[in-house]
Design an enzyme around this catalytic site. Structure first.
Site, PDB file in Angstrom:
ATOM      1  N   LYS A   1      -9.270  37.219  40.272  1.00  0.00           N
ATOM      2  CA  LYS A   1      -8.503  36.916  39.065  1.00  0.00           C
ATOM      3  C   LYS A   1      -9.401  36.081  38.160  1.00  0.00           C
ATOM      4  O   LYS A   1      -9.741  34.943  38.487  1.00  0.00           O
ATOM      5  CB  LYS A   1      -7.223  36.145  39.425  1.00  0.00           C
TER       6      LYS A   1
ATOM      7  N   GLY B   1       2.386  26.744  34.888  1.00  0.00           N
ATOM      8  CA  GLY B   1       3.058  25.649  35.589  1.00  0.00           C
ATOM      9  C   GLY B   1       4.243  25.069  34.843  1.00  0.00           C
ATOM     10  O   GLY B   1       4.851  24.105  35.304  1.00  0.00           O
TER      11      GLY B   1
ATOM     12  N   ALA C   1       2.010  33.341  35.095  1.00  0.00           N
ATOM     13  CA  ALA C   1       2.098  31.996  34.516  1.00  0.00           C
ATOM     14  C   ALA C   1       3.344  31.798  33.664  1.00  0.00           C
ATOM     15  O   ALA C   1       3.683  32.612  32.814  1.00  0.00           O
ATOM     16  CB  ALA C   1       0.868  31.639  33.687  1.00  0.00           C
ATOM     17  N   GLY C   2       4.009  30.701  33.927  1.00  0.00           N
ATOM     18  CA  GLY C   2       5.114  30.263  33.087  1.00  0.00           C
ATOM     19  C   GLY C   2       6.483  30.747  33.507  1.00  0.00           C
ATOM     20  O   GLY C   2       7.498  30.210  33.062  1.00  0.00           O
TER      21      GLY C   2
ATOM     22  N   ASN D   1       4.038  30.980  41.080  1.00  0.00           N
ATOM     23  CA  ASN D   1       3.605  29.973  42.041  1.00  0.00           C
ATOM     24  C   ASN D   1       4.457  28.717  41.861  1.00  0.00           C
ATOM     25  O   ASN D   1       5.286  28.390  42.705  1.00  0.00           O
ATOM     26  CB  ASN D   1       2.112  29.670  41.841  1.00  0.00           C
ATOM     27  N   THR D   2       4.312  28.066  40.695  1.00  0.00           N
ATOM     28  CA  THR D   2       5.015  26.806  40.470  1.00  0.00           C
ATOM     29  C   THR D   2       6.528  26.964  40.552  1.00  0.00           C
ATOM     30  O   THR D   2       7.222  26.072  41.053  1.00  0.00           O
ATOM     31  CB  THR D   2       4.605  26.230  39.102  1.00  0.00           C
TER      32      THR D   2
END
Lengths: 64, 264
Positions: free
Chosen positions: B105, B166, B192-193, B214-215
């Site tokens: 990535k 995140g 992301a996000g 992830n987050t």
């Protein structure tokens, strides 16, 4: 030597493999740059470290 | 699009990237978890691909995250920490040397506040990595021209962000992701996000090939349960995209019940 940015005295003449084992790095789980060039894992036994070498020893960690 | 999607609701709906086929469309980031939780979350997510980061190794035989990865999972090392294409390539080469395949990535970030990717350096890094045989998945700000450059440079998929990384803010870039889905002939993976399952589902409904999170999982009250919730949401959104969402009536209503045979 400089290992991951830290000064490190090379105790005895050693191969990269001997150094990794003595320091407790898992040779199968890391990648190593010596003086800016990647050392392929099959060469760990053949590479003899010298005073003044700069090593970057990296591994995988959790990340996005 | 309807024709292309027809018949893919069953066994033949695969995500194909870099010559590898995936059943799961949920890519999981492995950051911010304990090692044990990483394993639990990956299992609950049904993930077949997980990202990792490359960092300086610590002295001493501490536990390694590779020992917590389910067998058969495709590892997607990221180039986080890179501020230029050259730095990204260096990290990619090191990751490959550790010995877990050719996927990478591409992540090049110079902005320290919003952590927005640098599309120009990312496209350069993608080209350099693809030339060296990497299966390069660039993480990018959803800009059509940049995505075209990355596709041209040999990207295997495009990973546009939904919101600052995140942040759990959701699919702020929805309309631009829609454009990428329409215009770019590669899997579009929203990365992301994304903060909630409903947002992951929406990304899939508008045609994303996969979602990475992830987050959202790591900061949930119960990460392992939230991994299940995302899995279901992503599967639902995929089916909705394949089915083709029903039309929207702007200014009137339409009864679903018959308009004949009323009791009098």
């Amino acid at each position: 030597m400089l290992v991951n940015g830290q000064e490190k005295k090379l105790q005895t003449p050693a191969t990269l493999m001997e150094f990794l084992r003595a320091e407790g790095y898992g040779p199968e789980r890391v990648a190593v740059e010596r003086n800016g060039a990647i050392v392929p894992r099959p060469d760990y036994d053949a590479v003899r470290l010298a005073e003044g070498d700069e090593l970057e020893i990296v591994c995988f960690v959790g990340g996005g | 699009m309807g024709g292309e999607q027809a018949g893919k609701t069953g066994a033949e709906d695969w995500l194909e990237i870099g010559g590898r086929r995936f059943r799961s469309r949920f890519i999981l980031g492995s950051g911010k978890f304990s090692l044990e939780m990483t394993r639990a979350v990956l299992e609950n997510a049904g993930a077949e691909m997980a990202t990792l980061a490359v960092r300086r190794a610590n002295v001493g035989g501490e536990e390694n995250i590779l020992d917590y990865m389910p067998p058969g999972i495709t590892l997607l090392p990221n180039t986080s920490g890179a501020r230029t294409a050259e730095e990204a390539l260096r990290i990619a080469r090191l990751a490959r040397e550790i010995g877990c395949g050719d996927f990478v990535k591409i992540e090049v970030v110079r902005d320290t506040k919003y952590l927005l990717p640098d599309n120009y350096e990312t496209a350069r890094a993608t080209e350099m990595a693809a030339r060296e045989g990497f299966i390069a998945l660039p993480y990018m700000y959803p800009d059509l021209s940049a995505a075209r450059d990355m596709a041209q440079a040999g990207a295997a998929a495009i990973m546009p962000l939904g919101a600052p990384i995140g942040s759990n803010q959701g699919l702020l870039t929805r309309e631009f992701i829609r454009i990428l889905v329409e215009e770019i002939d590669l899997p579009i993976i929203v990365d992301a996000g994304i903060g909630r399952p409903s947002q992951a589902c929406e990304a899939m409904e508008i045609g994303a090939a996969a979602v990475m999170a992830n987050t959202a999982i790591a900061t949930a009250g119960d990460a392992a349960v939230m991994a299940c919730a995302f899995k279901s949401a992503i599967e639902a959104g995929r089916l909705a995209w394949l089915a083709g969402p029903g039309r929207v009536l702007e200014r009137r209503a339409e009864a679903a019940s018959p308009l004949t045979g009323f009791l009098r």
